[in-house]
Design a protein around this motif. Structure first.
Motif, PDB file in Angstrom:
ATOM      1  N   UNK A 209       0.849  -1.191   0.000  1.00 30.07           N
ATOM      2  CA  UNK A 209       0.000   0.000   0.000  1.00 30.07           C
ATOM      3  C   UNK A 209       0.881   1.236   0.000  1.00 30.07           C
ATOM      4  N   UNK A 210       0.254   2.350  -0.318  1.00 30.75           N
ATOM      5  CA  UNK A 210       0.966   3.617  -0.291  1.00 30.75           C
ATOM      6  C   UNK A 210       0.106   4.634   0.438  1.00 30.75           C
ATOM      7  N   UNK A 211       0.749   5.383   1.322  1.00 25.75           N
ATOM      8  CA  UNK A 211       0.072   6.438   2.074  1.00 25.75           C
ATOM      9  C   UNK A 211       0.578   7.770   1.524  1.00 25.75           C
ATOM     10  N   UNK A 212      -0.350   8.616   1.069  1.00 32.57           N
ATOM     11  CA  UNK A 212       0.023   9.878   0.440  1.00 32.57           C
ATOM     12  C   UNK A 212      -0.496  11.063   1.249  1.00 32.57           C
ATOM     13  N   UNK A 213       0.238  12.149   1.151  1.00 35.69           N
ATOM     14  CA  UNK A 213      -0.203  13.393   1.765  1.00 35.69           C
ATOM     15  C   UNK A 213      -1.470  13.900   1.082  1.00 35.69           C
TER      16      UNK A 213
END
Length: 354
Positions: A209-213
């Motif tokens: 997964x990727x967590x983005x601002x």
């Protein structure tokens, strides 16, 4: 010539694929092509349907069944390799995993059949949001801050992941599966509890997964077409009346309006086209892609993702952008077919010379 229209698939974007395929079938030039329907069921069967010489009258015609008790829209289960035949090209209207992630493209390369769209490496990298960001970062293309999070890292030490995300990013954050499209599995997190829930949701679809601002921004998109000779459209804008542009907004509720061209300064328009073309070339694009950006109120531009098989539904931005540029839907399909054939012939020539 025959077009083998491959659609459906086992991903969460199965229904989107059917909508896209039906739209394509409405625009094919049947004076020049026959269209062989090949449906991939959610359970994985490949079902060969009718050979079309005119556009279907209903989307239901594409929901093929098979075996005993098959309904009106029936077909025959086949081995995937049996789609190969002379004087034919595959048009894979497949979204998501096992469709635009390089797996099906590798299959086409193995059986030696021309196909529409990006190749194996571009499809794999473009589908994987983490790899895309690494490549674009190396190319100097601006992106929002992000933190990649693997499922095993999360299971082993969630506290460390929280600290990493909260030490790098500010709430709100957006959490996405690394390999998924059409906003499937994406969640917005305003606090740690929501971040935890968002990661659980993302891991339903991928182990990465990727967590983005999260940022306050407009969403603009640029369509790309070509092999070596790359062309871009003007940017269009997604005008929303929802918090963010999720799956239901796109395909169920239709709570969006497209502004084409986007009402943005000329220098932003040019920068979006420049970044889109650069990203396409960096990823080795061919055929088509759609490049999605965030645009802040300070006219800061951040590349969000590059989609190598964008939606082709009647609501989709990609064909609408080209329509505005004077390239009709049917002509766009024809150009994509020719680009696929040219790429295949070029690769065959390389193999012969090797």
């Amino acid at each position: 010539m025959k077009i083998v229209l491959l659609y459906g698939g086992r991903s969460a974007e199965h229904e989107v694929s059917i909508l896209s395929a039906y739209s394509v079938l409405q625009a094919v030039y049947y004076d020049y092509y026959q269209v062989q329907l090949v449906f991939i069921a959610k359970t994985g069967e490949w079902v060969k349907g009718p050979l079309l010489t005119e556009k279907p009258t209903s989307e239901e015609d594409l929901h093929l069944t098979w075996g005993e008790g098959a309904g009106d829209f029936s077909g025959e289960v086949i081995q995937p390799s049996s789609i190969k035949e002379d004087d034919a090209i595959v048009f894979p209207i497949l979204h998501g995993p096992n469709g635009e992630d390089g797996t099906i493209q590798g299959f086409f390369e193995t059986i030696g059949m021309p196909y529409v769209g990006a190749g194996v490496l571009t499809s794999a990298c473009g589908m994987d949001k983490i790899m895309t960001k690494y490549i674009l970062q190396a190319g100097g293309i601006p992106q929002v801050p992000y933190v990649p999070v693997l499922k095993n890292q999360w299971k082993e030490n969630p506290k460390q992941i929280f600290e990493q995300c909260e030490g790098t990013l500010l709430y709100p954050m957006f959490v996405k599966p690394a390999n998924m499209g059409s906003s499937v599995g994406i969640s917005k997190a305003e606090n740690r509890e929501e971040l935890q829930n968002a990661l659980h949701e993302a891991y339903k679809y991928d182990t990465r997964a990727i967590v983005e601002q999260g940022i306050e921004a407009r969403e603009i998109e640029v369509a790309i077409l070509g092999n070596e000779d790359v062309r871009t459209t003007q940017a269009g804008e997604i005008v929303k009346d929802v918090d963010f542009y999720d799956y239901n907004s796109k395909y169920i509720d239709n709570k969006i309006v497209m502004q084409i061209p986007a009402e943005i300064p000329d220098e932003v328009q040019e920068k979006a086209q420049e970044y889109a073309k650069k990203a396409y070339i960096l990823l080795g694009g061919s055929g088509l892609s759609r490049c999605d950006f965030f645009l802040t109120n300070k006219n800061e531009l951040f590349l969000n993702e590059l989609n190598t098989m964008p939606g082709f539904t009647q609501f989709s931005m990609y064909p609408s952008l080209w329509e505005k540029m004077g390239l009709k839907y049917g002509d766009l399909i024809e150009e994509l077919i020719q680009l696929g054939l040219n790429r295949f012939n070029q690769r065959q020539a390389f193999l012969m010379d090797a």
